[in-house]
Write an enzyme that holds these catalytic residues in place. Structure first.
Site, PDB file in Angstrom:
ATOM      1  N   SER A 125       3.747  12.624   6.502  1.00 15.40           N
ATOM      2  CA  SER A 125       4.022  11.199   6.692  1.00 15.40           C
ATOM      3  C   SER A 125       5.391  10.842   6.150  1.00 15.40           C
ATOM      4  CB  SER A 125       2.953  10.398   5.947  1.00 15.40           C
ATOM      5  OG  SER A 125       3.313   9.044   5.865  1.00 15.40           O
ATOM      6  N   TYR A 150      -2.998   8.668  -1.709  1.00 20.47           N
ATOM      7  CA  TYR A 150      -2.847   9.109  -0.317  1.00 20.47           C
ATOM      8  C   TYR A 150      -1.461   9.728  -0.102  1.00 20.47           C
ATOM      9  CZ  TYR A 150      -1.276   8.787   4.457  1.00 20.47           C
ATOM     10  OH  TYR A 150      -0.683   9.088   5.657  1.00 20.47           O
ATOM     11  N   LYS A 154       0.017  13.901   0.712  1.00 20.69           N
ATOM     12  CA  LYS A 154       0.947  14.399   1.736  1.00 20.69           C
ATOM     13  C   LYS A 154       2.060  15.222   1.079  1.00 20.69           C
ATOM     14  CE  LYS A 154      -1.379  12.812   5.126  1.00 20.69           C
ATOM     15  NZ  LYS A 154      -2.177  13.765   5.904  1.00 20.69           N
TER      16      LYS A 154
HETATM   17  C1  UD1 Z   1       0.931   2.527   5.953  1.00 23.11           C
HETATM   18  C2  UD1 Z   1       0.888   3.226   4.638  1.00 23.11           C
HETATM   19  C3  UD1 Z   1       1.499   4.588   4.812  1.00 23.11           C
HETATM   20  C4  UD1 Z   1       0.716   5.358   5.847  1.00 23.11           C
HETATM   21  C5  UD1 Z   1       0.656   4.570   7.138  1.00 23.11           C
HETATM   22  C6  UD1 Z   1      -0.315   5.248   8.064  1.00 23.11           C
HETATM   23  C7  UD1 Z   1       1.011   1.416   2.973  1.00 23.11           C
HETATM   24  C8  UD1 Z   1       1.832   0.803   1.909  1.00 23.11           C
HETATM   25  N1  UD1 Z   1       1.584   2.445   3.631  1.00 23.11           N
HETATM   26  O1  UD1 Z   1       2.296   2.403   6.361  1.00 23.11           O
HETATM   27  O2  UD1 Z   1       1.463   5.270   3.592  1.00 23.11           O
HETATM   28  O3  UD1 Z   1       1.319   6.602   6.066  1.00 23.11           O
HETATM   29  O4  UD1 Z   1       0.201   3.241   6.915  1.00 23.11           O
HETATM   30  O5  UD1 Z   1      -0.422   4.561   9.252  1.00 23.11           O
HETATM   31  O6  UD1 Z   1      -0.103   1.024   3.219  1.00 23.11           O
HETATM   32  N2  UD1 Z   1       1.941  -5.853   7.628  1.00 23.11           N
HETATM   33  C9  UD1 Z   1       1.763  -7.231   7.638  1.00 23.11           C
HETATM   34  N3  UD1 Z   1       0.490  -7.717   7.735  1.00 23.11           N
HETATM   35  C10 UD1 Z   1      -0.606  -6.899   7.841  1.00 23.11           C
HETATM   36  C11 UD1 Z   1      -0.414  -5.503   7.857  1.00 23.11           C
HETATM   37  C12 UD1 Z   1       0.880  -5.013   7.741  1.00 23.11           C
HETATM   38  O7  UD1 Z   1       2.722  -7.985   7.536  1.00 23.11           O
HETATM   39  O8  UD1 Z   1      -1.728  -7.417   7.917  1.00 23.11           O
HETATM   40  C13 UD1 Z   1       3.310  -5.313   7.543  1.00 23.11           C
HETATM   41  C14 UD1 Z   1       3.536  -4.453   6.304  1.00 23.11           C
HETATM   42  O9  UD1 Z   1       3.966  -5.221   5.229  1.00 23.11           O
HETATM   43  C15 UD1 Z   1       4.602  -3.497   6.823  1.00 23.11           C
HETATM   44  C16 UD1 Z   1       4.320  -3.366   8.318  1.00 23.11           C
HETATM   45  O10 UD1 Z   1       3.512  -4.480   8.645  1.00 23.11           O
HETATM   46  O11 UD1 Z   1       5.860  -4.079   6.687  1.00 23.11           O
HETATM   47  C17 UD1 Z   1       3.582  -2.091   8.671  1.00 23.11           C
HETATM   48  O12 UD1 Z   1       2.421  -1.968   7.850  1.00 23.11           O
HETATM   49  P1  UD1 Z   1       1.331  -0.852   8.096  1.00 23.11           P
HETATM   50  O13 UD1 Z   1       0.907  -0.840   9.503  1.00 23.11           O
HETATM   51  O14 UD1 Z   1       0.282  -1.011   7.042  1.00 23.11           O
HETATM   52  O15 UD1 Z   1       2.126   0.505   7.885  1.00 23.11           O
HETATM   53  P2  UD1 Z   1       2.949   1.023   6.602  1.00 23.11           P
HETATM   54  O16 UD1 Z   1       2.734   0.169   5.434  1.00 23.11           O
HETATM   55  O17 UD1 Z   1       4.336   1.246   7.043  1.00 23.11           O
END
Ligand code: UD1
Length: 338
Positions: A125, A150, A154
């Site tokens: 990842s 998690y 990795k």
């Molecule tokens: C997350 C994990 C990462 C993992 C990946 C797998 C975290 C901090 N990181 O990545 O370790 O490898 O998933 O798919 O959890 N967001 C919102 N509202 C929401 C959900 C997300 O604003 O309800 C934003 C988050 O702040 C981020 C972006 O959307 O900026 C992507 O979030 P997400 O899909 O959870 O992925 P990651 O955090 O990048």
């Protein structure tokens, strides 16, 4: 050629099985069904016209792993997806994550180390980079201290493979560092099946669009980015699946520069949370209900891949646009709601 796909009924695993079968590989799926469903087998069969071989096995059981490899002596490669992936759950239950993600990896590698020749692909990842100092992120960017158990699994997983391939030279391995996989197969026969409230952005958006969630919380709009929201590299899961086939072909054709290689798998383009919302609104024709909320602890500001190494060495490139990926995610959401 026969390939073992562990966790082959999961989100990325199932899409990879489809691409493997469509390229003429025979597939043996092993899955413990802890976070997946046998219905996925039907979806794969619907797309490819061929049911993959399936065995329900829990890779945390060392003797079961041993029995699996004794039974199947005709494997040409292993793609190892079986693992847990929820960041919050890993913080609450670290030992579960170390057992699921590390023990299983060790047991599989122990079996491969007994073979004359083995090909192995590992799901890593972009989380290993943390907040990288330079963007886009190359494979040479330093690995940063993990933010969660998690993420740590990795990093440790990669180290285990590095150490193992150093002494077990007959094992050729590739770790793929995925950026943010989204979307579903365009047929909508398979896709992501989050259990409970989705933690990831795109399934939360599509569930909100479908009326299952009231509104999306955008975690922070005061980041130093073009619109204040975080930037990620969202890759269509079918493009990601194809990267596994390309990596496998590199191993099978013995084209690797060394017996352990690491590649970033992303699109090379970063999108903000607001841009993802706009894409959803464009492709669905729906307005999304959202609010700006506090930052989520542990989120990095921006992460997107330099994919030039994978483009060149794997002869692979992500092809889908964000809109195409969002449209496939929306089609899938509508299908599972019906
Ligand atoms: C997350 C994990 C990462 C993992 C990946 C797998 C975290 C901090 N990181 O990545 O370790 O490898 O998933 O798919 O959890 N967001 C919102 N509202 C929401 C959900 C997300 O604003 O309800 C934003 C988050 O702040 C981020 C972006 O959307 O900026 C992507 O979030 P997400 O899909 O959870 O992925 P990651 O955090 O990048």
């Amino acid at each position: 050629m026969k390939i073992l796909v562990t966790g082959g009924l999961g989100f990325i695993g199932s899409h990879t099985v489809v691409e493997l079968q469509q390229r003429g590989f025979e597939v043996l799926i092993v899955d413990n069904l802890s976070n997946s469903s046998l219905k996925v087998l039907e979806g794969i069969t619907e797309i490819t016209g061929k049911a993959p071989e399936f065995e329900k096995t829990d890779l945390r059981d060392k003797s079961a792993v041993s029995a699996l490899f004794k039974k199947h002596k005709d494997l040409d490669g292993v793609i190892h997806f079986a693992a847990s992936k929820a960041v919050g759950e890993s913080v609450a239950n670290p030992l579960l994550y170390y057992e699921n993600n590390i023990n299983t990896l060790v047991y599989v590698l122990q079996e491969l180390s007994k073979l004359e020749q083995a090909n192995f692909i590992f799901s890593s990842s972009c989380t290993v980079y943390g907040q990288a100092d330079e963007l886009p992120i190359t494979e040479n960017a330093p690995v940063k201290a993990a933010e969660s158990p998690y993420g740590n699994t990795k990093q440790i997983g990669e180290e285990i493979i590095r150490d193992t391939t150093r002494v077990n030279e007959q094992i050729a391995a590739i770790s793929l560092r995925y950026f943010n996989p989204i979307g579903a197969h365009p047929s909508a026969a398979i896709g992501e099946l989050p259990i409970g409230v989705p933690q990831n952005l795109v399934p939360f958006i599509t569930q909100t669009g479908a009326g299952i969630r009231e509104k999306l919380s955008v975690f922070g709009n005061d980041y130093p980015t073009r619109d204040g929201t975080c930037i990620r590299d969202y890759i269509h899961v079918v493009d990601l699946a194809k990267a596994h086939v390309s990596a496998l072909e590199r191993l099978l054709k013995k084209k690797s520069d060394s017996n352990y290689e690491v590649f970033n798998i992303g699109t090379g383009t970063g999108s903000t949370v607001m841009e993802v919302i706009e894409s959803f609104e464009r492709v669905s024709g729906n307005k999304l209900n959202y609010q700006i909320a506090d930052r989520r602890p542990g989120d990095v500001i921006a992460a997107f891949a330099d994919t030039s190494l994978a483009n060149k060495q794997l002869n692979w490139k992500a092809e889908s646009t964000l809109d195409e990926a969002m449209a496939s995610a929306w089609l899938w959401e509508q299908k599972i709601r019906n």
